[in-house]
Design a protein around this motif. Structure first.
Motif, PDB file in Angstrom:
ATOM      1  N   ALA A 187       0.831  -1.198   0.000  1.00 39.42           N
ATOM      2  CA  ALA A 187       0.000   0.000   0.000  1.00 39.42           C
ATOM      3  C   ALA A 187       0.865   1.248   0.000  1.00 39.42           C
ATOM      4  CB  ALA A 187      -0.930  -0.013   1.215  1.00 39.42           C
ATOM      5  N   ARG A 188       1.933   1.237   0.799  1.00 35.64           N
ATOM      6  CA  ARG A 188       2.828   2.399   0.828  1.00 35.64           C
ATOM      7  C   ARG A 188       3.490   2.599  -0.528  1.00 35.64           C
ATOM      8  NH1 ARG A 188       4.272   0.238   5.956  1.00 35.64           N
ATOM      9  NH2 ARG A 188       6.256  -0.524   5.130  1.00 35.64           N
ATOM     10  N   ASP A 189       3.881   1.482  -1.131  1.00 33.66           N
ATOM     11  CA  ASP A 189       4.519   1.584  -2.448  1.00 33.66           C
ATOM     12  C   ASP A 189       3.544   2.133  -3.479  1.00 33.66           C
ATOM     13  OD1 ASP A 189       6.562  -1.437  -2.149  1.00 33.66           O
ATOM     14  OD2 ASP A 189       6.863   0.613  -1.443  1.00 33.66           O
ATOM     15  N   ALA A 190       2.282   1.686  -3.395  1.00 37.37           N
ATOM     16  CA  ALA A 190       1.272   2.170  -4.343  1.00 37.37           C
ATOM     17  C   ALA A 190       1.056   3.660  -4.183  1.00 37.37           C
ATOM     18  CB  ALA A 190      -0.040   1.412  -4.135  1.00 37.37           C
ATOM     19  N   ILE A 191       1.003   4.128  -2.931  1.00 37.58           N
ATOM     20  CA  ILE A 191       0.808   5.557  -2.676  1.00 37.58           C
ATOM     21  C   ILE A 191       1.993   6.354  -3.203  1.00 37.58           C
ATOM     22  CG2 ILE A 191       0.662   7.286  -0.835  1.00 37.58           C
ATOM     23  CD1 ILE A 191      -0.930   5.096   0.736  1.00 37.58           C
ATOM     24  N   LEU A 210       0.896  14.659  -3.122  1.00 39.57           N
ATOM     25  CA  LEU A 210       0.321  13.871  -2.037  1.00 39.57           C
ATOM     26  C   LEU A 210      -0.924  14.544  -1.483  1.00 39.57           C
ATOM     27  CD1 LEU A 210       0.454  11.442  -0.172  1.00 39.57           C
ATOM     28  CD2 LEU A 210       2.025  12.727   1.304  1.00 39.57           C
ATOM     29  N   ALA A 211      -0.894  15.873  -1.375  1.00 36.55           N
ATOM     30  CA  ALA A 211      -2.076  16.598  -0.908  1.00 36.55           C
ATOM     31  C   ALA A 211      -3.239  16.393  -1.867  1.00 36.55           C
ATOM     32  CB  ALA A 211      -1.754  18.089  -0.772  1.00 36.55           C
ATOM     33  N   THR A 212      -2.957  16.385  -3.177  1.00 36.83           N
ATOM     34  CA  THR A 212      -4.004  16.140  -4.172  1.00 36.83           C
ATOM     35  C   THR A 212      -4.587  14.744  -4.007  1.00 36.83           C
ATOM     36  OG1 THR A 212      -2.951  17.649  -5.750  1.00 36.83           O
ATOM     37  CG2 THR A 212      -4.471  16.009  -6.653  1.00 36.83           C
ATOM     38  N   LEU A 213      -3.725  13.761  -3.790  1.00 38.81           N
ATOM     39  CA  LEU A 213      -4.179  12.387  -3.609  1.00 38.81           C
ATOM     40  C   LEU A 213      -5.052  12.247  -2.371  1.00 38.81           C
ATOM     41  CD1 LEU A 213      -3.864   9.468  -4.712  1.00 38.81           C
ATOM     42  CD2 LEU A 213      -1.911   9.212  -3.180  1.00 38.81           C
ATOM     43  N   ILE A 214      -4.622  12.853  -1.281  1.00 39.20           N
ATOM     44  CA  ILE A 214      -5.384  12.777  -0.028  1.00 39.20           C
ATOM     45  C   ILE A 214      -6.723  13.484  -0.177  1.00 39.20           C
ATOM     46  CG2 ILE A 214      -5.411  13.555   2.380  1.00 39.20           C
ATOM     47  CD1 ILE A 214      -2.338  13.140   2.337  1.00 39.20           C
ATOM     48  N   SER A 215      -6.719  14.640  -0.843  1.00 38.30           N
ATOM     49  CA  SER A 215      -7.961  15.384  -1.052  1.00 38.30           C
ATOM     50  C   SER A 215      -8.938  14.564  -1.887  1.00 38.30           C
ATOM     51  CB  SER A 215      -7.658  16.712  -1.742  1.00 38.30           C
ATOM     52  OG  SER A 215      -8.843  17.406  -2.031  1.00 38.30           O
ATOM     53  N   ALA A 216      -8.447  13.908  -2.943  1.00 40.92           N
ATOM     54  CA  ALA A 216      -9.315  13.082  -3.786  1.00 40.92           C
ATOM     55  C   ALA A 216      -9.866  11.901  -3.005  1.00 40.92           C
ATOM     56  CB  ALA A 216      -8.543  12.603  -5.010  1.00 40.92           C
ATOM     57  N   ASN A 221     -14.469   9.532  -0.748  1.00 40.38           N
ATOM     58  CA  ASN A 221     -14.700   8.590   0.357  1.00 40.38           C
ATOM     59  C   ASN A 221     -14.161   7.208  -0.012  1.00 40.38           C
ATOM     60  OD1 ASN A 221     -15.577   7.929   2.939  1.00 40.38           O
ATOM     61  ND2 ASN A 221     -17.596   7.273   2.242  1.00 40.38           N
ATOM     62  N   GLU A 222     -12.947   7.199  -0.546  1.00 37.24           N
ATOM     63  CA  GLU A 222     -12.297   5.975  -1.009  1.00 37.24           C
ATOM     64  C   GLU A 222     -10.970   5.808  -0.274  1.00 37.24           C
ATOM     65  OE1 GLU A 222     -11.604   5.976  -5.179  1.00 37.24           O
ATOM     66  OE2 GLU A 222     -10.987   3.871  -5.258  1.00 37.24           O
ATOM     67  N   PRO A 223     -10.662   4.610   0.222  1.00 41.12           N
ATOM     68  CA  PRO A 223      -9.382   4.408   0.915  1.00 41.12           C
ATOM     69  C   PRO A 223      -8.206   4.858   0.065  1.00 41.12           C
ATOM     70  CG  PRO A 223     -10.788   2.489   1.184  1.00 41.12           C
ATOM     71  CD  PRO A 223     -11.479   3.386   0.185  1.00 41.12           C
ATOM     72  N   LEU A 224      -7.232   5.454   0.724  1.00 46.24           N
ATOM     73  CA  LEU A 224      -6.110   6.062   0.013  1.00 46.24           C
ATOM     74  C   LEU A 224      -5.356   5.036  -0.828  1.00 46.24           C
ATOM     75  CD1 LEU A 224      -4.802   8.853  -0.223  1.00 46.24           C
ATOM     76  CD2 LEU A 224      -3.274   8.212   1.636  1.00 46.24           C
ATOM     77  N   HIS A 225      -5.076   3.866  -0.273  1.00 45.72           N
ATOM     78  CA  HIS A 225      -4.288   2.880  -1.003  1.00 45.72           C
ATOM     79  C   HIS A 225      -5.045   2.342  -2.223  1.00 45.72           C
ATOM     80  CE1 HIS A 225      -6.709   0.373   1.712  1.00 45.72           C
ATOM     81  NE2 HIS A 225      -6.555  -0.597   0.824  1.00 45.72           N
ATOM     82  N   ARG A 226      -6.386   2.261  -2.116  1.00 48.65           N
ATOM     83  CA  ARG A 226      -7.179   1.783  -3.244  1.00 48.65           C
ATOM     84  C   ARG A 226      -7.207   2.824  -4.365  1.00 48.65           C
ATOM     85  NH1 ARG A 226     -12.913   0.205  -1.466  1.00 48.65           N
ATOM     86  NH2 ARG A 226     -11.651  -1.265  -0.235  1.00 48.65           N
TER      87      ARG A 226
END
Length: 237
Positions: A187-191, A210-216, A221-226
């Motif tokens: 999961a960390r590698d995917a992020i 990373l901020a864009t990814l977290i905001s999305a 409402n989707e888990p970050l790693h997914r």
């Protein structure tokens, strides 16, 4: 001397001060607390101030108040599901209350706060391009405690404050990731990979990506790693 400054000069001075307060605190909770106290000192007529950050469902994720009475007034809003702060957040618009005892928009909240030393309120949304992440509010013990310039200052301060707090949220989230709250190495590698893809697509820094990814992730409402894996597979942010 502050009252004699033109609005533009006063705004520049206050924005710089708020930026200094927010950027010198390491966590979101510390930044929120610093902002609340900064507002109390900066906005003329303010008896107490508060700041609340909320998720997409209107649940508080971080909150701070300068005084116990402000904390109680805010808590009553969340307990009752109504009040100027919640309205400012939901409608993404500034809410002013000239006199809480004659304003009938939130009858349960107005009745519950009768014994508190507050009469007028201004609440402004903390708006980002992805939506409102919360609201800030200032209280006065007298009716019509805030003049139009004070209201305008709050509105103008809210936008840069929102962006800085959103960045603080992203920084906190990034630190939680690095601290191992996402346990799987994959999961960390995917992020990390998805962050690199966003950097290339949008031509932004790693922190901005990373901020864009977290905001999305929060918006969908989707888990970050997914979400990260979906981006690796070709999805857009």
């Amino acid at each position: 001397m502050r009252a004699n400054l033109p609005l533009a000069d006063e705004l520049a001075a206050l924005t710089a001060r708020i930026a200094d307060l927010l950027l010198t605190h390491e966590t979101v909770d510390e930044a929120v607390s610093a902002l609340a106290h900064g507002l109390k000192e900066a906005i003329p007529g303010t008896w107490g101030a508060g700041v609340s950050l909320m998720d997409t469902r209107g649940r508080r994720t971080s909150t701070a108040s300068t005084d116990p009475d402000v904390m109680q007034a805010d808590q009553l809003q969340y307990d009752l599901g109504q009040g100027p702060c919640l309205t400012a957040w939901a409608q993404q618009a500034t809410v002013t209350v000239a006199d809480s005892r004659t304003d009938h928009r939130w009858p349960a909240w107005s009745r519950a706060t009768t014994d508190l030393p507050l009469r007028s309120v201004v609440s402004a949304p903390l708006s980002t391009p992805d939506g409102a992440i919360g609201a800030l509010k200032v209280y006065s013990p007298v009716p019509d405690g805030f003049d139009p310039q004070a209201v305008r200052l709050i509105e103008l301060l809210a936008r840069p404050a929102a962006l800085m707090l959103a960045n603080a949220q992203a920084r906190d989230a990034a630190e939680r990731l690095s601290d191992g709250l996402i346990g799987a190495l994959g999961a960390r590698d995917a992020i990390g990979t998805a962050t690199g893809i966003i950097m290339e697509r949008l031509h932004v820094s790693r922190e901005q990506a990373l901020a864009t990814l977290i905001s999305a992730s929060r918006r969908r409402n989707e888990p970050l790693h997914r979400l990260a894996q979906n981006i690796i597979d070709g999805d857009e942010v």
